[in-house]
Design a protein around this motif. Structure first.
Motif, PDB file in Angstrom:
ATOM      1  N   GLU A 155       0.798  -1.087   0.066  1.00  0.00           N
ATOM      2  CA  GLU A 155      -0.134   0.014   0.054  1.00  0.00           C
ATOM      3  C   GLU A 155       0.666   1.369  -0.205  1.00  0.00           C
ATOM      4  O   GLU A 155       2.242   1.300   0.366  1.00  0.00           O
ATOM      5  CB  GLU A 155      -1.029   0.078   1.325  1.00  0.00           C
ATOM      6  N   ASN A 199      -5.089   0.314  -0.428  1.00  0.00           N
ATOM      7  CA  ASN A 199      -5.757   0.658   1.055  1.00  0.00           C
ATOM      8  C   ASN A 199      -6.707   1.904   0.961  1.00  0.00           C
ATOM      9  O   ASN A 199      -7.016   2.207  -0.320  1.00  0.00           O
ATOM     10  CB  ASN A 199      -4.972   0.845   2.153  1.00  0.00           C
ATOM     11  N   LYS A 224      -7.003  -4.416   0.691  1.00  0.00           N
ATOM     12  CA  LYS A 224      -6.744  -4.828   1.917  1.00  0.00           C
ATOM     13  C   LYS A 224      -7.226  -4.528   3.113  1.00  0.00           C
ATOM     14  O   LYS A 224      -8.020  -3.456   3.280  1.00  0.00           O
ATOM     15  CB  LYS A 224      -5.217  -4.009   2.063  1.00  0.00           C
ATOM     16  N   GLY A 233      -3.531   0.934  10.353  1.00  0.00           N
ATOM     17  CA  GLY A 233      -3.403   1.145   8.997  1.00  0.00           C
ATOM     18  C   GLY A 233      -1.731   1.131   9.046  1.00  0.00           C
ATOM     19  O   GLY A 233      -1.042   1.015  10.032  1.00  0.00           O
ATOM     20  N   SER A 279      -1.862   5.188   7.980  1.00  0.00           N
ATOM     21  CA  SER A 279      -2.926   5.151   6.861  1.00  0.00           C
ATOM     22  C   SER A 279      -4.138   5.119   7.866  1.00  0.00           C
ATOM     23  O   SER A 279      -4.046   4.826   8.768  1.00  0.00           O
ATOM     24  CB  SER A 279      -2.876   3.877   6.074  1.00  0.00           C
TER      25      SER A 279
END
Length: 548
Positions: A155, A199, A224, A233, A279
């Motif tokens: 990601e 993501n 994901k 994340g 994230s």
């Protein structure tokens, strides 16, 4: 209780861990500049030679892994059989001259409409926006491509690339993503695949649309849900205030906030030296399982409308409800692969105590995955193909994971282990060729004794150098990073070891490997996995023999 199998020093193999060994046998902290010499480090140099005790002819060796405490993959044991043969390739007979371990086929395939083939039942973990992944990408990707296994671009690669460009909130230029895809495809011969993970931020940035337009079905797209190392994340750490501000403007959560005057002052005075980029969590706006399913199916439908024929899902070590959701939704959506990552998976940027304490351990999670897949299969559903991840490094790990999840497991996902040859090869290349050191991210000024005792040139150091040369040609070797040669060499050791284990189990092709090829080293493991305890496996047939 991995310490029962993995001590810091292995006198039989002549290997040693720099730090404390994890359940996989790797150090809990694996350094790119390490000078050796754990089992995976040495396997990346000498290959299949490391399957055997050292100093043959003047030694004997005995196993110390026969007392199993606790439940882990190391508490599973592998069956061997004294008769029979199964899964021989066409043209081979049951004659002992044909039933030799080099004739074991390790080929596997996964997918629905399109079958993706791999020469070995391996894939890489997701190599995303971490600096380790970027610096050593060519070694990982070219090595995986030559071996013929899938590699995963993780990601956030597009979002953190300062050279990428956006218009109207969508990516229009992504040079780092392009570099990663192209380096893998250059040597791809139809085995393996390039998988690109997405993501929340990647979805917002239009990564799927960019890939669809530029690469089409050359790539598999992976949604994901999580990973085994942490339940938040993805994260990276940056040491530049300017870069931290760039990442915040790109839409990421950056901690501490680089735009706050007090934080900037602290950074300028040295009391803050780095920033963590985070994230976002997915599905925070959804409160019920049916809503998650609806949103998931819409996402898959949209990706198919873009032209993607191969789509996968990666999920982490969540509890049983999320595991069931992943398996059921992936099956209903006819996804090509579901990767299930157990705790404690590894990464360079996860909160340490979170990595230690969150989630379901790999053995437990994978055992339930087999149970849930079997429930759907019993109802006649065409269940999703599985890949198991979470602390694998050795050939017996591959066998055990494939057998535990059989017949649904098609691949084993290795993260940290197959990054080691990339580190090692770059260090060797930089030491031998100082002019390349910066380009390949080498860390050594000279070869340490662990390497120099093998030789001074790549031809002398890497046992598989000439195998790679035979694959690409002598002229092309100048373009092959030493890390990719190390990758091939490690894969050769894993391949040979797996072939030998399968031959001993009388299974000469991957689809023949079954749960019956395992037994549990203690009753706790038997209860968790459903794999019989060693004294119970085949006990009834044994007694029939005695009473016949």
């Amino acid at each position: 209780m991995s310490e029962l199998r993995f001590s810091k020093n292995n006198d039989v193999l002549g290997t040693a861990n720099r730090g404390n060994p994890a359940e996989s046998g790797l150090c809990t902290l694996c350094r790119a500049d390490c000078q050796g010499k754990c089992e995976t480090f040495m396997s990346s140099l000498v290959g299949r030679k490391l399957l055997y005790p050292r100093s043959f002819g003047i030694v004997t060796a005995g196993a110390n892994n026969t007392t199993h405490v606790g439940a882990s993959y190391n508490s599973l044991r592998i069956q061997g059989y004294a008769y029979g043969s199964h899964g021989l390739s066409q043209g081979l007979s049951t004659d002992p001259d044909d039933c030799i371990f080099p004739n074991v086929s390790l080929e596997t395939e996964f997918g629905k409409e399109i079958k993706t083939k791999a020469r070995v039942p391996l894939m890489t973990g997701a190599l995303g926006s971490t600096f380790v992944a970027a610096k050593y990408w060519d070694s990982f990707a070219i090595g995986a491509s030559l071996v013929g296994i899938p590699v995963v671009i993780g990601e956030n690669v597009v979002g953190v690339d300062r050279e990428s460009e956006m218009a109207n909130g969508r990516i229009t230029k992504a040079p780092e993503l392009d570099r990663r895809i192209d380096s893998y495809l250059r040597y791809n011969d139809g085995y393996g695949a390039i998988i690109v993970q997405m993501n929340v931020e990647d979805t917002r940035n239009g990564v799927a649309e960019y890939i669809a337009e530029k690469y089409g079905n050359k790539c598999i797209l992976e949604l994901k849900w999580g990973q085994g190392a942490k339940d938040i994340g993805g994260e990276i750490q940056v040491t530049s205030l300017d870069y931290a501000i760039f990442l915040k403007k790109r839409g990421y959560v950056v901690d501490p906030d680089p735009e706050k005057p007090s934080v900037q002052e602290a950074f300028n005075h040295g009391s803050i030296t780095s920033f963590a980029r985070h994230s976002r969590l997915g599905a925070t706006n959804l409160g019920r399982v049916d809503l998650v399913r609806e949103e998931f199916m819409k996402s898959v439908e949209y990706l198919r409308s873009l032209g993607f024929k191969r789509i996968s899902l990666k999920t982490g070590s969540y509890g049983m409800e999320e595991l069931a959701m992943a398996i059921k939704f992936a099956t209903d959506a006819k996804l090509d692969l579901l990767t299930i990552d157990g705790s404690g998976g590894g990464t360079g940027m996860s909160p340490w105590n979170m990595m230690q304490s969150w989630g379901v351990p790999s053995l437990h999670l994978h055992s339930k995955a087999h149970e849930y897949n079997s429930m759907l299969a019993a109802k006649g559903e065409d269940v999703v193909d599985l890949s198991f991840a979470g602390g694998f490094a050795l050939e017996d790990h591959i066998f055990k994971a494939m057998a535990l999840g059989a017949p649904y497991t098609k691949l084993v996902c290795m993260g940290r282990a197959i990054m080691i040859p990339g580190f090692l090869g770059a260090n060797i290349e930089g030491a031998i060729h100082p002019d390349r050191r910066e380009k390949v991210s080498g860390n050594w000024d000279k070869l340490p004794k662990t390497v120099s005792q093998l030789g001074a040139t790549p031809e002398e150091i890497f046992a598989s150098y000439y195998d790679v040369e035979a694959r690409v040609g002598k002229d092309e070797m100048k373009n092959i990073p030493y890390g990719a040669i190390g990758f091939w060499t490690l894969a050769d050791k894993l391949t040979c070891g797996l072939q030998q284990l399968m031959a001993g189990a009388r299974k000469f092709s991957m689809p023949e490997v079954a749960r019956e090829d395992l037994f549990s080293g203690n009753r706790e493991t038997a209860e968790i996995t459903g794999i019989p305890f060693v004294c119970d496996a085949n006990d009834e047939t044994a007694k029939k023999i005695l009473n016949s």
